[in-house]
Design a protein around this motif. Structure first.
Motif, PDB file in Angstrom:
ATOM      1  N   ASP A  61      45.408  -9.185 104.323  1.00 23.30           N
ATOM      2  CA  ASP A  61      44.931  -7.892 104.794  1.00 23.30           C
ATOM      3  C   ASP A  61      46.147  -7.003 105.010  1.00 23.30           C
ATOM      4  O   ASP A  61      47.250  -7.364 104.599  1.00 23.30           O
ATOM      5  N   SER A  62      45.971  -5.843 105.635  1.00 22.80           N
ATOM      6  CA  SER A  62      47.065  -4.882 105.763  1.00 22.80           C
ATOM      7  C   SER A  62      48.175  -5.347 106.702  1.00 22.80           C
ATOM      8  O   SER A  62      49.265  -4.766 106.716  1.00 22.80           O
TER       9      SER A  62
ATOM     10  N   LYS B  88      52.789  -8.522 110.103  1.00 25.61           N
ATOM     11  CA  LYS B  88      53.476  -7.269 110.407  1.00 25.61           C
ATOM     12  C   LYS B  88      53.407  -6.965 111.898  1.00 25.61           C
ATOM     13  O   LYS B  88      52.329  -6.909 112.490  1.00 25.61           O
ATOM     14  N   SER B  89      54.579  -6.766 112.503  1.00 27.63           N
ATOM     15  CA  SER B  89      54.635  -6.484 113.933  1.00 27.63           C
ATOM     16  C   SER B  89      54.330  -5.018 114.201  1.00 27.63           C
ATOM     17  O   SER B  89      54.236  -4.198 113.278  1.00 27.63           O
ATOM     18  N   ALA B  90      54.207  -4.681 115.473  1.00 27.37           N
ATOM     19  CA  ALA B  90      53.931  -3.296 115.851  1.00 27.37           C
ATOM     20  C   ALA B  90      55.073  -2.374 115.434  1.00 27.37           C
ATOM     21  O   ALA B  90      54.873  -1.171 115.239  1.00 27.37           O
ATOM     22  N   GLN B  91      56.255  -2.950 115.274  1.00 25.05           N
ATOM     23  CA  GLN B  91      57.432  -2.179 114.866  1.00 25.05           C
ATOM     24  C   GLN B  91      57.569  -2.090 113.345  1.00 25.05           C
ATOM     25  O   GLN B  91      58.515  -1.505 112.832  1.00 25.05           O
ATOM     26  N   GLY B  92      56.633  -2.721 112.618  1.00 25.83           N
ATOM     27  CA  GLY B  92      56.670  -2.654 111.168  1.00 25.83           C
ATOM     28  C   GLY B  92      57.512  -3.724 110.506  1.00 25.83           C
ATOM     29  O   GLY B  92      57.828  -3.616 109.317  1.00 25.83           O
ATOM     30  N   ILE B  93      57.872  -4.768 111.249  1.00 26.80           N
ATOM     31  CA  ILE B  93      58.683  -5.856 110.707  1.00 26.80           C
ATOM     32  C   ILE B  93      57.762  -6.981 110.247  1.00 26.80           C
ATOM     33  O   ILE B  93      56.860  -7.400 110.978  1.00 26.80           O
ATOM     34  N   TRP B  94      57.985  -7.487 109.030  1.00 23.86           N
ATOM     35  CA  TRP B  94      57.203  -8.613 108.528  1.00 23.86           C
ATOM     36  C   TRP B  94      57.843  -9.907 109.025  1.00 23.86           C
ATOM     37  O   TRP B  94      58.841 -10.376 108.479  1.00 23.86           O
ATOM     38  N   LYS B  95      57.262 -10.464 110.073  1.00 19.20           N
ATOM     39  CA  LYS B  95      57.799 -11.664 110.707  1.00 19.20           C
ATOM     40  C   LYS B  95      57.175 -12.926 110.097  1.00 19.20           C
ATOM     41  O   LYS B  95      55.970 -12.965 109.843  1.00 19.20           O
ATOM     42  N   THR B  96      57.975 -13.945 109.917  1.00 18.05           N
ATOM     43  CA  THR B  96      57.467 -15.232 109.445  1.00 18.05           C
ATOM     44  C   THR B  96      56.874 -15.984 110.625  1.00 18.05           C
ATOM     45  O   THR B  96      57.559 -16.245 111.613  1.00 18.05           O
TER      46      THR B  96
END
Length: 214
Positions: A148-149, A192-200
């Protein structure tokens, strides 16, 4: 993410081995072409292509270590943003190992959930064993499955044939022969975090998987 495997297998004295990696699951993990977390929410939605303005940590690997990301682009800006943060996560983990710092802030930046604690445990275990890493790691065959997004899965291969363990005190490099075990398949879930970082948030691996071997 389960117990990490090696990007570098080093045979020492009584045939004991040291595993060093950019972070992955253990060799016994049943990793395959199914991406970690794909059973959670699999849709045809595209990840958000909004550009994150959050400043990423500046990571510079030591001169004796390189991470190469071969064909690490899809041509889709949203998917490429995911791959970029995955690559940064790999660099951050290898950097933390070379610096002997399991609490490096970049790990918190690129990992989330249980994967974060396991990444720190892994870095600490390598450092405690008295080793760092040197040489060249090659990452390739990256594939993305969008859920999803805000979530996606990424599988990719690593060629560890030219990467080696290095004794942290003496600087001795433990070179090993290239075998099928030098190639590792990784399966990850990123969110995707609230800050826009794609975290593993999940990561497993399988050494010698046929999809990665030449």
């Amino acid at each position: 993410m389960t117990r990490r495997t090696v990007p570098v297998a080093v045979v020492i004295a009584a045939a004991s081995a040291l595993a060093l990696t950019a972070c992955g699951g253990n060799d016994d993990a049943k990793a395959n072409d199914k991406i970690a977390g794909a059973d959670v929410a699999e849709t045809s939605a595209a990840p958000s292509d909004e550009t994150s303005t959050t400043e990423r940590p500046q990571i510079t690997l030591p001169g004796d270590l390189t991470d190469t990301f071969e064909s690490w682009k899809t041509g889709d800006s949203a998917k490429d943003a995911v791959l970029q943060d995955v690559a940064r996560r790999i660099d951050a983990t290898n950097y933390a190992i070379t610096q002997g710092d399991a609490e490096h802030s970049a790990l918190d930046f690129y990992y989330g959930d249980a994967a974060l604690a396991e990444a720190k445990d892994w870095v600490q275990s390598v450092v405690k064993a008295g080793y760092s890493i040197t040489g060249a790691n090659r990452y390739y065959n990256a594939k993305i499955d969008v859920f999803d997004s805000k979530s996606a899965g990424v599988v990719y291969c690593e060629d560890q044939g030219k990467a080696y363990a290095k004794d942290r005190k003496s600087g001795k490099i433990h070179r090993t022969a290239v075998t099928a075990k030098s190639y590792v398949l990784y399966s990850s879930r990123v969110e995707k975090s609230a800050q826009g970082i794609w975290k593993t948030t999940k990561l497993t691996s399988q050494r010698g998987n046929k999809s990665c071997t030449p």
